[in-house]
Design a protein around this motif. Structure first.
Motif, PDB file in Angstrom:
ATOM      1  N   MET A  95      16.292  -1.179  -0.716  1.00 21.81           N
ATOM      2  CA  MET A  95      15.312  -2.244  -0.490  1.00 21.81           C
ATOM      3  C   MET A  95      15.072  -3.021  -1.777  1.00 21.81           C
ATOM      4  N   GLY A  96      14.745  -4.280  -1.623  1.00 23.16           N
ATOM      5  CA  GLY A  96      14.152  -5.015  -2.727  1.00 23.16           C
ATOM      6  C   GLY A  96      12.653  -4.821  -2.678  1.00 23.16           C
ATOM      7  N   MET A  97      12.016  -4.637  -3.834  1.00 19.47           N
ATOM      8  CA  MET A  97      10.572  -4.408  -3.851  1.00 19.47           C
ATOM      9  C   MET A  97       9.887  -5.352  -4.828  1.00 19.47           C
ATOM     10  N   ILE A  98       8.798  -5.964  -4.358  1.00 21.43           N
ATOM     11  CA  ILE A  98       7.919  -6.749  -5.220  1.00 21.43           C
ATOM     12  C   ILE A  98       6.676  -5.905  -5.455  1.00 21.43           C
ATOM     13  N   LEU A  99       6.451  -5.526  -6.687  1.00 24.12           N
ATOM     14  CA  LEU A  99       5.302  -4.704  -7.053  1.00 24.12           C
ATOM     15  C   LEU A  99       4.259  -5.574  -7.735  1.00 24.12           C
ATOM     16  N   ILE A 100       3.120  -5.757  -7.085  1.00 18.41           N
ATOM     17  CA  ILE A 100       2.024  -6.528  -7.657  1.00 18.41           C
ATOM     18  C   ILE A 100       1.048  -5.543  -8.279  1.00 18.41           C
ATOM     19  N   THR A 101       0.793  -5.692  -9.565  1.00 16.95           N
ATOM     20  CA  THR A 101      -0.037  -4.698 -10.246  1.00 16.95           C
ATOM     21  C   THR A 101      -0.608  -5.277 -11.535  1.00 16.95           C
ATOM     22  N   HIS A 102      -1.658  -4.638 -12.020  1.00 17.53           N
ATOM     23  CA  HIS A 102      -2.171  -4.937 -13.358  1.00 17.53           C
ATOM     24  C   HIS A 102      -1.895  -3.770 -14.292  1.00 17.53           C
ATOM     25  N   ASP A 103      -1.247  -2.721 -13.789  1.00 17.04           N
ATOM     26  CA  ASP A 103      -1.002  -1.495 -14.553  1.00 17.04           C
ATOM     27  C   ASP A 103       0.373  -1.573 -15.225  1.00 17.04           C
ATOM     28  N   LEU A 104       0.365  -1.890 -16.505  1.00 16.77           N
ATOM     29  CA  LEU A 104       1.633  -2.050 -17.217  1.00 16.77           C
ATOM     30  C   LEU A 104       2.343  -0.717 -17.424  1.00 16.77           C
ATOM     31  N   GLY A 105       1.610   0.399 -17.361  1.00 12.38           N
ATOM     32  CA  GLY A 105       2.249   1.701 -17.435  1.00 12.38           C
ATOM     33  C   GLY A 105       3.146   1.935 -16.234  1.00 12.38           C
ATOM     34  N   VAL A 106       2.670   1.570 -15.041  1.00 16.73           N
ATOM     35  CA  VAL A 106       3.487   1.676 -13.830  1.00 16.73           C
ATOM     36  C   VAL A 106       4.691   0.753 -13.929  1.00 16.73           C
TER      37      VAL A 106
END
Length: 335
Positions: free
Chosen positions: A220-231
């Motif tokens: 799959m292609g995944m778009i990860l929306i986050t504010h966690d730069l560690g993730v």
């Protein structure tokens, strides 16, 4: 992030799954027109993870909702751009055809699973509903598949838990149910909108590990929306940094951390707690993000930028330009 992690990431194929080209979204409200997304462009390839990062209000979730056509209209309106899935422009499709594509080929995991799940239906009913409507499975086959999906996302005792209601699940388990719902129709693209918000760090790691395993299995292609730069450091291949509705920097995950070009990206990285700075005060970005109906002239970041000069205040907002190593940044002084 280790060298092994980098080597294990999937090479980018030539044909993208999803292309967003110059997307523009505005909200017409009592205070005027709010430009929530202003010219966002990116591509997503099979098996790759694109992380979209930035402060709250930067346009990350609105971009995702525009792709899925989940924005409430009015007040929201997509005023320009294209969203291409496997070469087909989703914005040109009638709503019924768009719903068919997003229902089967593009799925989303929301950040608030308790709000997204219907509290009056069992999780089993909610899992089987899509399977029966889209795959036309009989009730018994749909229930069997629902149990398999709960097993896939590692929910213990799935035969029993498929009969239970969302409030009977912990936060982490509800998030697993949301992932199962998103994966039920085996989409090619998964949008994960802050999938680990409000979860403790151990559960966060489990959820992201689970998403990574499923992504590798299915390409799959995944778009990860986050504010966690560690993730982001752990799972992303490519990173888009957003500010005030614009993409202000794009780079590989290694380059974002090793040599960020935009002052906003640099400031975000300085604000991360670090073990080698124990006892020291965290750096903070001065000021606050602009109100989107009153974005300042020039570079939107200049009121908070330590490197701002007259050109940043008087010239039009800089556009993304290419830097060394295939990076891009929307800054007059980025290197």
């Amino acid at each position: 992030m280790t060298a092994t992690d980098t080597e294990s990431r999937t090479p980018a194929p030539t044909a993208p799954l999803l292309e967003v080209d110059d997307l523009q979204v505005e909200f017409r409200v009592g205070q005027g027109v709010v430009s929530a997304v202003n010219g966002v462009s990116f591509t997503l390839e099979p098996g790759r993870t694109l992380a979209v990062v930035g402060e709250s209000g930067s346009g990350k979730s609105v971009t995702a909702q525009a792709i899925m056509r989940l924005l409430q209209t009015p007040p929201a309106r997509i005023t320009g751009g294209r969203i291409l899935f496997q070469g087909k422009d989703l914005l040109a499709l009638p709503e019924t055809e768009h719903r068919a594509v997003c229902g089967e080929h593009i799925a989303i995991v929301f950040q608030d699973a308790l709000a997204a799940l219907n509290p009056v239906y069992t999780v089993g009913f909610q899992l089987t509903e899509a399977l029966r409507a889209r795959r036309h499975l009989p009730r018994s086959a749909a229930k069997k598949r629902a149990i398999e999906l709960l097993e896939l996302v590692q929910v213990p005792n799935p035969k029993q838990r498929v009969k239970e209601y969302p409030h009977q699940f912990s936060g982490g388990m509800r998030q697993r149910v949301m992932i199962a719902l998103a994966l039920a129709l085996e989409p090619e693209v998964l949008i994960a909108d802050e999938p680990t918000t409000a979860l403790d760090v151990t559960v966060q790691a489990q959820i992201m590990r689970l998403l990574g395993e499923i992504q590798r299995e299915r390409q799959m292609g995944m778009i990860l929306i986050t504010h966690d730069l560690g993730v982001v450091a752990e799972v992303a291949d490519q990173v888009n940094v957003m500010y005030a509705g614009r993409v202000v920097e794009t780079a590989t995950v290694d380059d974002i951390f090793a040599r960020p070009g935009h002052p906003y990206t640099q400031a975000l990285l300085r604000s991360i707690p670090r073990l080698d700075r124990k006892g020291q005060q965290l750096d903070a970005i001065s000021g606050r993000p602009p109100e989107l109906n009153r974005i300042p002239a020039g570079c939107p970041f200049h009121p908070r930028c330590e490197r701002a000069e007259d050109i940043c205040r008087t010239d039009p907002a800089p556009q993304l330009r290419e830097l060394a190593g295939g990076r891009t940044a929307a800054c007059h002084f980025a290197e």
